[in-house]
Design a protein around this motif. Structure first.
Motif, PDB file in Angstrom:
ATOM      1  N   PRO A   1     -51.727 -20.175  39.261  1.00 11.77           N
ATOM      2  CA  PRO A   1     -51.529 -21.271  40.259  1.00 11.77           C
ATOM      3  C   PRO A   1     -51.486 -22.762  39.819  1.00 11.77           C
ATOM      4  O   PRO A   1     -51.890 -22.924  38.826  1.00 11.77           O
ATOM      5  CB  PRO A   1     -52.862 -21.028  40.812  1.00 11.77           C
ATOM      6  CG  PRO A   1     -53.794 -20.431  39.930  1.00 11.77           C
ATOM      7  CD  PRO A   1     -52.917 -19.664  39.103  1.00 11.77           C
ATOM      8  N   TRP A   2     -50.975 -23.392  40.634  1.00 12.25           N
ATOM      9  CA  TRP A   2     -50.643 -24.772  40.360  1.00 12.25           C
ATOM     10  C   TRP A   2     -52.064 -25.434  40.130  1.00 12.25           C
ATOM     11  O   TRP A   2     -51.859 -26.528  39.154  1.00 12.25           O
ATOM     12  CB  TRP A   2     -50.039 -25.644  41.512  1.00 12.25           C
ATOM     13  CG  TRP A   2     -49.915 -27.094  41.456  1.00 12.25           C
ATOM     14  CD1 TRP A   2     -50.797 -28.031  42.108  1.00 12.25           C
ATOM     15  CD2 TRP A   2     -49.374 -27.847  40.229  1.00 12.25           C
ATOM     16  NE1 TRP A   2     -50.666 -29.193  41.483  1.00 12.25           N
ATOM     17  CE2 TRP A   2     -49.891 -29.188  40.579  1.00 12.25           C
ATOM     18  CE3 TRP A   2     -48.851 -27.540  39.379  1.00 12.25           C
ATOM     19  CZ2 TRP A   2     -49.680 -30.229  39.671  1.00 12.25           C
ATOM     20  CZ3 TRP A   2     -48.596 -28.398  38.245  1.00 12.25           C
ATOM     21  CH2 TRP A   2     -48.782 -29.842  38.464  1.00 12.25           C
ATOM     22  N   GLU A   3     -53.292 -25.289  40.904  1.00 14.14           N
ATOM     23  CA  GLU A   3     -54.194 -25.992  40.458  1.00 14.14           C
ATOM     24  C   GLU A   3     -54.606 -25.782  38.863  1.00 14.14           C
ATOM     25  O   GLU A   3     -55.155 -26.893  38.168  1.00 14.14           O
ATOM     26  CB  GLU A   3     -55.375 -25.398  41.068  1.00 14.14           C
ATOM     27  CG  GLU A   3     -55.094 -25.946  42.621  1.00 14.14           C
ATOM     28  CD  GLU A   3     -54.338 -25.001  43.431  1.00 14.14           C
ATOM     29  OE1 GLU A   3     -53.668 -23.801  42.975  1.00 14.14           O
ATOM     30  OE2 GLU A   3     -53.927 -25.218  44.725  1.00 14.14           O
ATOM     31  N   ASP A   4     -54.457 -24.577  38.226  1.00 13.49           N
ATOM     32  CA  ASP A   4     -54.662 -24.352  36.970  1.00 13.49           C
ATOM     33  C   ASP A   4     -53.651 -24.920  35.750  1.00 13.49           C
ATOM     34  O   ASP A   4     -54.042 -25.344  34.734  1.00 13.49           O
ATOM     35  CB  ASP A   4     -54.799 -22.940  36.534  1.00 13.49           C
ATOM     36  CG  ASP A   4     -55.816 -22.262  37.319  1.00 13.49           C
ATOM     37  OD1 ASP A   4     -56.902 -23.042  37.578  1.00 13.49           O
ATOM     38  OD2 ASP A   4     -56.188 -21.149  37.488  1.00 13.49           O
ATOM     39  N   VAL A   5     -52.646 -24.803  36.510  1.00  9.80           N
ATOM     40  CA  VAL A   5     -51.428 -25.744  35.679  1.00  9.80           C
ATOM     41  C   VAL A   5     -51.699 -27.270  35.440  1.00  9.80           C
ATOM     42  O   VAL A   5     -51.604 -27.864  34.409  1.00  9.80           O
ATOM     43  CB  VAL A   5     -49.779 -25.455  36.069  1.00  9.80           C
ATOM     44  CG1 VAL A   5     -49.006 -26.325  35.728  1.00  9.80           C
ATOM     45  CG2 VAL A   5     -49.614 -23.996  36.215  1.00  9.80           C
ATOM     46  N   ALA A   6     -52.026 -27.756  36.669  1.00 13.72           N
ATOM     47  CA  ALA A   6     -52.478 -29.152  36.842  1.00 13.72           C
ATOM     48  C   ALA A   6     -53.687 -29.508  35.764  1.00 13.72           C
ATOM     49  O   ALA A   6     -53.473 -30.369  35.121  1.00 13.72           O
ATOM     50  CB  ALA A   6     -52.760 -29.601  38.102  1.00 13.72           C
ATOM     51  N   THR A   7     -54.729 -28.758  35.727  1.00 10.94           N
ATOM     52  CA  THR A   7     -55.634 -28.748  34.831  1.00 10.94           C
ATOM     53  C   THR A   7     -55.255 -28.733  33.481  1.00 10.94           C
ATOM     54  O   THR A   7     -55.563 -29.813  32.586  1.00 10.94           O
ATOM     55  CB  THR A   7     -56.504 -27.946  35.048  1.00 10.94           C
ATOM     56  OG1 THR A   7     -57.280 -27.865  36.259  1.00 10.94           O
ATOM     57  CG2 THR A   7     -58.005 -28.015  33.911  1.00 10.94           C
ATOM     58  N   ALA A   8     -54.302 -27.712  33.037  1.00  8.60           N
ATOM     59  CA  ALA A   8     -53.796 -27.625  31.479  1.00  8.60           C
ATOM     60  C   ALA A   8     -52.951 -29.166  31.277  1.00  8.60           C
ATOM     61  O   ALA A   8     -53.122 -29.665  30.062  1.00  8.60           O
ATOM     62  CB  ALA A   8     -52.808 -26.636  31.514  1.00  8.60           C
ATOM     63  N   VAL A   9     -52.195 -29.572  32.279  1.00  6.46           N
ATOM     64  CA  VAL A   9     -51.258 -30.611  32.088  1.00  6.46           C
ATOM     65  C   VAL A   9     -52.315 -31.871  31.731  1.00  6.46           C
ATOM     66  O   VAL A   9     -51.916 -32.998  31.057  1.00  6.46           O
ATOM     67  CB  VAL A   9     -50.237 -30.755  32.969  1.00  6.46           C
ATOM     68  CG1 VAL A   9     -49.334 -32.122  32.923  1.00  6.46           C
ATOM     69  CG2 VAL A   9     -49.232 -29.751  32.977  1.00  6.46           C
ATOM     70  N   HIS A  10     -53.222 -32.163  32.595  1.00  7.05           N
ATOM     71  CA  HIS A  10     -53.903 -33.069  32.698  1.00  7.05           C
ATOM     72  C   HIS A  10     -54.862 -33.411  31.495  1.00  7.05           C
ATOM     73  O   HIS A  10     -54.662 -34.502  31.078  1.00  7.05           O
ATOM     74  CB  HIS A  10     -54.885 -33.161  34.066  1.00  7.05           C
ATOM     75  CG  HIS A  10     -55.704 -34.489  34.194  1.00  7.05           C
ATOM     76  ND1 HIS A  10     -56.481 -34.632  35.384  1.00  7.05           N
ATOM     77  CD2 HIS A  10     -55.645 -35.624  33.503  1.00  7.05           C
ATOM     78  CE1 HIS A  10     -56.966 -35.877  35.461  1.00  7.05           C
ATOM     79  NE2 HIS A  10     -56.437 -36.480  34.064  1.00  7.05           N
ATOM     80  N   VAL A  11     -55.306 -32.323  31.185  1.00 12.74           N
ATOM     81  CA  VAL A  11     -56.242 -32.369  29.875  1.00 12.74           C
ATOM     82  C   VAL A  11     -55.553 -32.250  28.552  1.00 12.74           C
ATOM     83  O   VAL A  11     -55.688 -33.063  27.791  1.00 12.74           O
ATOM     84  CB  VAL A  11     -57.180 -31.125  29.687  1.00 12.74           C
ATOM     85  CG1 VAL A  11     -57.910 -31.385  28.565  1.00 12.74           C
ATOM     86  CG2 VAL A  11     -58.219 -31.365  30.988  1.00 12.74           C
ATOM     87  N   SER A  12     -54.354 -31.648  28.504  1.00 17.09           N
ATOM     88  CA  SER A  12     -53.638 -31.512  27.207  1.00 17.09           C
ATOM     89  C   SER A  12     -52.526 -32.511  27.073  1.00 17.09           C
ATOM     90  O   SER A  12     -52.076 -32.568  25.914  1.00 17.09           O
ATOM     91  CB  SER A  12     -53.205 -30.051  27.133  1.00 17.09           C
ATOM     92  OG  SER A  12     -54.262 -29.201  27.432  1.00 17.09           O
ATOM     93  N   THR A  13     -51.804 -33.168  28.225  1.00 14.03           N
ATOM     94  CA  THR A  13     -50.809 -33.822  27.980  1.00 14.03           C
ATOM     95  C   THR A  13     -51.059 -35.227  28.665  1.00 14.03           C
ATOM     96  O   THR A  13     -50.917 -36.168  27.848  1.00 14.03           O
ATOM     97  CB  THR A  13     -49.635 -33.321  28.992  1.00 14.03           C
ATOM     98  OG1 THR A  13     -49.364 -31.966  28.697  1.00 14.03           O
ATOM     99  CG2 THR A  13     -48.268 -34.082  28.853  1.00 14.03           C
ATOM    100  N   TYR A  14     -51.597 -35.360  29.890  1.00 14.48           N
ATOM    101  CA  TYR A  14     -51.856 -36.782  30.337  1.00 14.48           C
ATOM    102  C   TYR A  14     -52.538 -37.606  29.343  1.00 14.48           C
ATOM    103  O   TYR A  14     -52.796 -38.799  29.603  1.00 14.48           O
ATOM    104  CB  TYR A  14     -51.997 -36.608  31.738  1.00 14.48           C
ATOM    105  CG  TYR A  14     -52.307 -38.043  32.547  1.00 14.48           C
ATOM    106  CD1 TYR A  14     -51.160 -38.813  32.813  1.00 14.48           C
ATOM    107  CD2 TYR A  14     -53.360 -38.571  33.075  1.00 14.48           C
ATOM    108  CE1 TYR A  14     -51.208 -39.855  33.622  1.00 14.48           C
ATOM    109  CE2 TYR A  14     -53.732 -39.769  33.736  1.00 14.48           C
ATOM    110  CZ  TYR A  14     -52.420 -40.338  33.989  1.00 14.48           C
ATOM    111  OH  TYR A  14     -52.287 -41.582  34.659  1.00 14.48           O
TER     112      TYR A  14
END
Length: 254
Positions: free
Chosen positions: A107-120
């Motif tokens: 789900p997008w919510e989990d993708v968003a967490t991965a991108v926030h913590v690991s990329t942004y």
């Protein structure tokens, strides 16, 4: 004199002494640097691990999703050092649903967490520390080759691809301030982060035989040494680069 003699280094992501971040902090100290650590969550554990370094460094709490933590980071680091010459970004996380073969159903919510913590967070950490880097310096992030679709890595692979792009844009925007931004793409290592990836054994079994130089899954020092070298004065004109420390696997066809 060590290659980081007199330099002030911030190292994030030290959770256990098997991590690349711990090894980078250790080698940085051995090379003459003053080190400050950040930790998240189990801060008492980070403080205990910090005591295993040659010199026990201060430990500061940092949740990269917490704007208050980021906003006060420079002030809190500044209580221990009067500036920063180098930063090691060793922060990544993806929910289990984003790993292990769930790519099409995450789900997008989990993708968003991965991108926030690991990329942004790479950008967030850099911006938060800018007030302490008025004389320039170097920021080094930890990467895993994102040019391929790996088994089980899924949305973390996408996040790492974003990290590689983020590093290039940071190199563009921070270069005029004398700040170099590079990544170290390490091969698979038996760290806490790796153990959280379902199916990680696929990397363990296939990587060493493919590496021209061989590959020790338990030795974090080659990647850590690369981080230290990139923060030293020996790479004064290198930015936006990805240094592969993987035994050579990235260069060899499968």
């Amino acid at each position: 004199m060590g290659i980081l003699q007199g330099k002030r280094i911030l190292v994030t992501g030290v959770l256990t002494d098997s991590s690349i971040a711990f090894s980078a902090a250790k080698i940085a100290q051995q090379e003459g640097a003053s080190v400050v650590l950040t930790g998240y969550g189990r801060l008492s554990l980070v403080e205990r691990i910090a005591k295993r370094l040659p010199e026990t460094p201060p430990v500061i709490e940092l949740d990269v999703q917490n704007e208050e933590h980021l906003g006060s980071l420079a002030e809190r680091v500044g209580e221990h050092v009067d500036g920063l010459d180098g930063i090691v970004h060793s922060i990544a996380f993806a929910p289990q649903t984003a790993l292990g073969g769930n790519f099409l159903s995450t789900p997008w919510e989990d993708v968003a967490t991965a991108v926030h913590v690991s990329t942004y967070s790479f950008k967030s950490l850099a911006v938060a520390c800018l007030p302490l880097m008025k004389e320039g310096g170097a920021i080094v992030g930890l990467d895993f080759d994102a040019s391929k679709a790996w088994p089980v890595y899924d949305w973390m692979g996408v996040a790492k691809a974003g990290l590689e792009s983020c590093a290039r844009y940071l190199a563009r925007d921070l270069g005029p301030q004398g700040i170099r931004v590079n990544l170290v793409a390490a091969g698979p290592l038996r760290t806490m982060a790796a153990k959280s990836i379902p199916g990680f054994a696929e990397f363990e079994d296939s990587w060493p035989p493919r590496a021209p130089l061989g590959w020790d899954l338990s030795d974090t020092s080659p990647a850590a040494r690369a981080c230290v070298a990139l923060m030293s004065d020996w790479f004064p004109a290198t930015t936006g680069e990805i240094v592969h420390v993987d035994g050579g696997v990235h260069a060899i066809g499968s």
